[in-house]
Design a protein around this motif. Structure first.
Motif, PDB file in Angstrom:
ATOM      1  N   GLU A 116       0.825  -1.201   0.000  1.00 51.53           N
ATOM      2  CA  GLU A 116       0.000   0.000   0.000  1.00 51.53           C
ATOM      3  C   GLU A 116       0.864   1.258   0.000  1.00 51.53           C
ATOM      4  OE1 GLU A 116      -3.300   0.429  -0.329  1.00 51.53           O
ATOM      5  OE2 GLU A 116      -3.438  -1.727  -0.702  1.00 51.53           O
ATOM      6  N   TYR A 117       2.056   1.161   0.601  1.00 52.83           N
ATOM      7  CA  TYR A 117       2.957   2.313   0.604  1.00 52.83           C
ATOM      8  C   TYR A 117       3.449   2.620  -0.807  1.00 52.83           C
ATOM      9  CZ  TYR A 117       3.111   2.081   5.711  1.00 52.83           C
ATOM     10  OH  TYR A 117       2.777   2.097   7.037  1.00 52.83           O
TER      11      TYR A 117
ATOM     12  N   GLU B 165       0.593   4.193  -2.722  1.00 52.65           N
ATOM     13  CA  GLU B 165       0.367   5.595  -2.361  1.00 52.65           C
ATOM     14  C   GLU B 165       1.455   6.495  -2.932  1.00 52.65           C
ATOM     15  OE1 GLU B 165      -1.199   7.531   1.589  1.00 52.65           O
ATOM     16  OE2 GLU B 165       0.966   7.165   1.793  1.00 52.65           O
TER      17      GLU B 165
END
Length: 210
Positions: free
Chosen positions: A138-139, A142
């Motif tokens: 998810e990092y 993003e």
């Protein structure tokens, strides 16, 4: 990420990936007559991933434009009974997102790759475009969506690090077409840290870490 010492990979593709020829040269060589270096519906040749389309048109991706590679798992079921899973490989380039599908079922744009094929393609891509980020988080998502300039800067620095290692003979290109890593190389990565603004709100900040 580290490129480990004494790792040997076959390097013709790797060298061309670092230094692609012109696309006109690729077309002149008529690479599509060859079944070698196939990645789904794409053929890799001298630094380019190419897919021939109708009416003499092409989809073409320069290897140095590939930034992030990850898989997407899809669960299948019949009448709510699970029947297994399949995978697609997603290539994020500087401008586009490409899905690698199964060559045998190319008429179906959503035709997924079988897991053994997926594993083989991922391993092969790691030897050809080692500067790309592999795997999903998810990092990374993003950073790609909201701070793309940081992501692209990290990729450019990784390419520069690998090219410098070749120039300094830390990576040797042998006459038989293989590459040997003589000294371990640490590639820049993307780090995330949390900071608090004046209102006490925490936010994530992404930066390139050598």
């Amino acid at each position: 990420m580290a490129v480990e010492k004494d790792t040997e990979i076959y390097g013709n593709d790797f060298i061309y990936a670092l230094n692609p020829v012109t696309f006109d040269q690729v077309i002149k060589d008529n690479v599509f007559l060859s079944k070698k270096a196939k990645f789904g519906r794409y053929t890799f040749y001298k630094g380019w991933f190419i897919r021939k389309k109708f009416l003499g048109r092409y989809d073409a991706i320069k290897a140095t434009d590939i930034c992030w590679i990850h898989t997407i798992k899809t669960a299948h079921s019949v009448d709510f009974i699970p029947t297994g899973s399949s995978w697609n490989i997603i290539l994020k380039t500087r401008k586009n997102s490409i899905t690698l599908n199964d060559e045998e079922r190319a008429y179906d744009r959503k035709s997924p790759l079988a897991p053994p094929t997926t594993d083989y393609i991922i391993r092969s891509l790691k030897t050809i475009v080692p500067w790309a980020f592999f795997g999903y988080s998810e990092y990374l998502k993003e950073c790609w969506n909201l701070h793309k300039e940081v992501f692209l800067n990290a990729v450019d620095m990784r390419i520069k690090t690998i090219k410098k290692a070749v120039d300094n003979k830390k990576i040797l290109y042998n006459l038989d077409g293989s590459i040997q890593i003589k000294e371990s190389i640490t590639l820049p990565t993307i780090s995330v840290k949390f900071i608090t603004d004046t209102k006490g709100k925490a936010e994530r900040v992404y930066e390139v870490k050598d």
